[in-house]
Scaffold this active site. Structure first.
Site, short mmCIF file in Angstrom:
data_model
loop_
_atom_site.label_atom_id
_atom_site.label_comp_id
_atom_site.label_asym_id
_atom_site.label_seq_id
_atom_site.Cartn_x
_atom_site.Cartn_y
_atom_site.Cartn_z
N HIS A 159 -35.95 -39.04 40.73
CA HIS A 159 -35.00 -39.36 41.86
C HIS A 159 -35.61 -38.37 43.09
O HIS A 159 -35.26 -38.76 44.27
CB HIS A 159 -33.71 -39.00 41.69
CG HIS A 159 -33.27 -39.97 40.83
ND1 HIS A 159 -32.98 -41.13 40.94
CD2 HIS A 159 -32.20 -39.82 39.61
CE1 HIS A 159 -32.56 -42.04 39.81
NE2 HIS A 159 -32.01 -40.98 39.27
N ASP A 284 -30.90 -42.78 28.96
CA ASP A 284 -29.43 -43.07 29.40
C ASP A 284 -29.36 -44.46 29.48
O ASP A 284 -28.24 -45.03 29.82
CB ASP A 284 -29.14 -42.45 30.82
CG ASP A 284 -30.20 -42.64 31.77
OD1 ASP A 284 -31.29 -43.08 31.38
OD2 ASP A 284 -30.07 -42.25 32.98
#
Length: 343
Positions: A159, A284
């Site tokens: 990110h 995830d």
């Protein structure tokens, strides 16, 4: 498969983050990496190596110099004014606002930080640069006779963009490694992001380049972080037009939905002619993850690893997300053992 890991990751150990209006214990914690490392050793994946130090030159190949300087000095500036408490921004510049530099650390945090999940602490810079060194050391292994390696990075990186951080990420470990692979003489490198969340930072870094193909399979950003990027019509700009592929999937996707997306991603990478692959390995996508809504099960990660191996090119795995901590080690290492069994 060799694993590279730095003990300095523990220096990023945030007490809390803010999510949907609530202050909650941070989902990104040292135990994540510790459990992956335990699993690496439990299955005898291979030797675990501490990283070498590469300095800031490789970091500056993908990140803006002012941004890097800010990260390196932010804690000193913040703690001088506010004391030894985790540093969060207290303002963000709105559209069409002045970009003049201020004299307040909380405002300067807002210049570079995109959310309230990623506080800067006394050890953030050390932990982040150790993560970059981990990725670079593992890349050198994968570029050699081993042809593959696992960079057990923490904090994660995908990110972090050219000049911003957030989503628990400060420096983009996968992008730094991809660029370093090019600097060793390769012409084409691909980055495959299998994290549940879009690899917005990686896309930002390479969006106008044709030498790095970026591919991300992730939850639909209309519903999931990082919201403002990751749509299918984002395909790159300028020289990079056509060299970014986003494959957003709906909430509730299981491996029956995920498998065709992965096949599409790998076909694009093969068609690109990638000479090496960096995998942003977020797990995830697991059905038990507390902040995600895909439905993959443990065995699916083994299948994923086997499928990625079909490309038959040198491959570096870089650890990203995964917050179901009791399963993170099994899921991450399942990808690696699946890859090893198939290659």
């Amino acid at each position: 498969m060799k694993t590279v890991h730095s003990p300095h990751h523990v220096l990023q150990n945030a007490e809390a983050e803010f999510i949907r209006g609530r202050k909650v214990p941070s989902f990104e914690m040292p135990r994540r990496a510790e459990l992956v490392l335990e699993r690496v050793n439990a299955v005898s994946l291979g030797p675990v190596i501490e990283p070498k130090s590469f300095g800031t030159d490789p970091i500056l190949k993908v990140h803006d110099r002012d941004f890097v300087t800010f990260l390196a000095t932010a804690w000193e500036t913040w703690s001088t004014e506010n004391g030894p408490i985790d540093a969060f921004p207290n303002a963000w510049p709105p559209p069409r606002s002045s970009r003049v530099r201020t004299n307040r650390p909380g405002a300067e945090l807002g210049r570079y930080c995109i959310d309230l999940s990623s506080p800067i602490m006394a050890g953030t810079w050390t932990a982040a640069t150790a993560g970059a060194d981990t990725a670079l050391t593992a890349m050198e292994i994968a570029a050699g006779a081993d042809k593959c390696a696992f960079a057990l990075c923490r904090p994660p990186g995908h990110h972090a963009g050219r000049d911003y951080f957030g989503g628990y990420c400060f420096l983009n470990n996968a992008a730094i490694a991809a660029q370093a692979w090019l600097d060793r003489g390769l012409d084409k490198v691909a980055v495959l992001d299998v994290d549940y969340h879009h690899g917005n930072g990686t896309q930002d870094i390479f969006h106008d380049r044709a030498d790095v193909l970026t591919v991300s399979i992730h939850a639909d950003p209309q519903h999931e972080y990082p919201y403002y990027s990751g749509y299918a019509d984002e395909t790159g700009e300028g020289e990079g037009a056509g060299f970014n592929l986003n494959i957003p999937l709906a909430w509730g996707s299981d491996y029956a939905t995920y498998a065709p997306a992965l096949a599409e991603a790998l076909a694009r990478i093969a068609g690109f002619g990638a000479e090496a692959l960096v995998v942003s390995l977020g797990v995830d996508t697991f059905g038990g993850d507390p902040i995600s809504r895909f439905r993959l099960v443990n065995a699916d990660f083994t299948t994923m690893g086997r499928t990625i191996a079909s490309l038959g090119i040198p491959t570096l795995f870089v650890m990203e997300g995964g917050y179901a901590v009791e399963d993170i080690g099994v899921n991450a290492v399942n990808v690696l053992t699946g890859f090893e069994a198939a290659r």
